[in-house]
Design a protein around this motif. Structure first.
Motif, PDB file in Angstrom:
ATOM      1  N   MET A   1       0.815  -1.363   0.080  1.00  0.00           N
ATOM      2  CA  MET A   1      -0.167   0.039  -0.051  1.00  0.00           C
ATOM      3  C   MET A   1       0.673   1.341  -0.203  1.00  0.00           C
ATOM      4  O   MET A   1       0.491   2.159  -0.583  1.00  0.00           O
ATOM      5  CB  MET A   1      -0.968   0.035   1.306  1.00  0.00           C
ATOM      6  CG  MET A   1      -1.852   0.995   1.242  1.00  0.00           C
ATOM      7  SD  MET A   1      -2.938   1.051  -0.095  1.00  0.00           S
ATOM      8  CE  MET A   1      -3.769   2.784   0.379  1.00  0.00           C
ATOM      9  N   LEU A   2       1.971   1.316   0.840  1.00  0.00           N
ATOM     10  CA  LEU A   2       2.809   2.439   1.150  1.00  0.00           C
ATOM     11  C   LEU A   2       3.477   2.651  -0.349  1.00  0.00           C
ATOM     12  O   LEU A   2       3.799   3.833  -0.730  1.00  0.00           O
ATOM     13  CB  LEU A   2       3.965   2.501   2.005  1.00  0.00           C
ATOM     14  CG  LEU A   2       3.158   2.397   3.186  1.00  0.00           C
ATOM     15  CD1 LEU A   2       4.425   2.060   4.433  1.00  0.00           C
ATOM     16  CD2 LEU A   2       2.828   4.103   3.696  1.00  0.00           C
ATOM     17  N   ASN A   3       3.779   1.586  -1.147  1.00  0.00           N
ATOM     18  CA  ASN A   3       4.376   1.688  -2.541  1.00  0.00           C
ATOM     19  C   ASN A   3       3.493   2.360  -3.430  1.00  0.00           C
ATOM     20  O   ASN A   3       3.945   3.305  -4.164  1.00  0.00           O
ATOM     21  CB  ASN A   3       4.811   0.431  -3.073  1.00  0.00           C
ATOM     22  CG  ASN A   3       5.951  -0.201  -2.236  1.00  0.00           C
ATOM     23  OD1 ASN A   3       6.825   0.112  -1.685  1.00  0.00           O
ATOM     24  ND2 ASN A   3       5.768  -1.592  -2.452  1.00  0.00           N
ATOM     25  N   TYR A   4       2.256   2.330  -3.256  1.00  0.00           N
ATOM     26  CA  TYR A   4       1.410   3.161  -4.278  1.00  0.00           C
ATOM     27  C   TYR A   4       1.185   4.332  -3.737  1.00  0.00           C
ATOM     28  O   TYR A   4       0.912   5.267  -4.416  1.00  0.00           O
ATOM     29  CB  TYR A   4      -0.201   2.221  -4.316  1.00  0.00           C
ATOM     30  CG  TYR A   4      -0.110   0.986  -4.900  1.00  0.00           C
ATOM     31  CD1 TYR A   4       0.084   0.789  -6.102  1.00  0.00           C
ATOM     32  CD2 TYR A   4      -0.219  -0.195  -3.940  1.00  0.00           C
ATOM     33  CE1 TYR A   4       0.016  -0.537  -6.834  1.00  0.00           C
ATOM     34  CE2 TYR A   4      -0.201  -1.567  -4.610  1.00  0.00           C
ATOM     35  CZ  TYR A   4      -0.045  -1.766  -5.996  1.00  0.00           C
ATOM     36  OH  TYR A   4      -0.227  -2.966  -6.583  1.00  0.00           O
TER      37      TYR A   4
END
Length: 199
Positions: A1-4
């Motif tokens: 999620m953090l990558n997105y």
């Protein structure tokens, strides 16, 4: 999620910079930040190599094992569910000593080993034992006499006196550690969810 999330923020920033005519500034900032990151990594490698080396010398000379023995009364007080001569005590002691000297990176392997041993005592249950929770609290509160990482950061960014943070860091971590110990002991004194005696 953090990558997105990070990808979305970078994309929005680039689009906004392109629309406002600041794309060159974004490129320059990215290159400067990359250079600064590499320089910081080199500085941290030097500092951490020095302190981890000292930690290894202390371990080989018996200083760590001696300090670990001094911690036994504290370990008995904080971790009543761990047998006196269990391997977990050695790993917990090593983790605490490394944290006290500000060697968070050196403390991590010992911390993982300590959790592994505590997990064995907990019969590999999916629910953490009270000793596991107590260790996590103490590890996070982390009393530090020498905040090596912060000193290195301050030195990298041009502080006139990088070690000036030592006094405030000792006070802050003393308070956090005392609060963590107090909280852990209060939780240990409470009955479990089934209404039984605390383990």
């Amino acid at each position: 999620m953090l990558n997105y999330l990070w990808g979305f923020m970078i994309l929005i920033g680039i689009i906004y910079a392109a629309l406002t005519g600041n794309l060159t500034s974004v490129t320059d900032a990215a290159l400067d930040s990359a250079r600064e990151a590499v320089t910081l990594c080199i500085t941290m490698v030097g500092v951490m190599s020095f302190w981890v080396g000292l930690m290894r010398i202390a371990e080989n000379s018996g200083i760590i094992s001696g300090a670990a023995k001094k911690l036994n009364p504290f370990l008995r007080f904080m971790f009543p569910g761990v047998p006196a001569n269990h391997k977990a005590n050695e790993y917990i002691s090593t983790n605490m000593i490394a944290n006290i000297f500000g060697l968070g990176w050196a403390a991590t392997p010992a911390g993982l080993k300590a959790m592994e041993e505590l997990g064995k005592l907990n019969h590999h249950s999916k629910t953490a034992s009270r000793d596991m929770c107590t260790f996590l609290i103490i590890n996070i509160s982390s009393l530090q006499l020498i905040p090596v990482n912060i000193i290195a950061y301050r030195s990298q960014y041009g502080s006139a006196n990088p070690a000036r943070i030592v006094g405030p860091a000792i006070i802050a971590t003393l308070i956090s550690t005392f609060s963590g110990i107090l909280f852990a002991k209060i939780m240990l004194a409470l009955p479990d969810k089934k209404g039984g005696v605390p383990k």
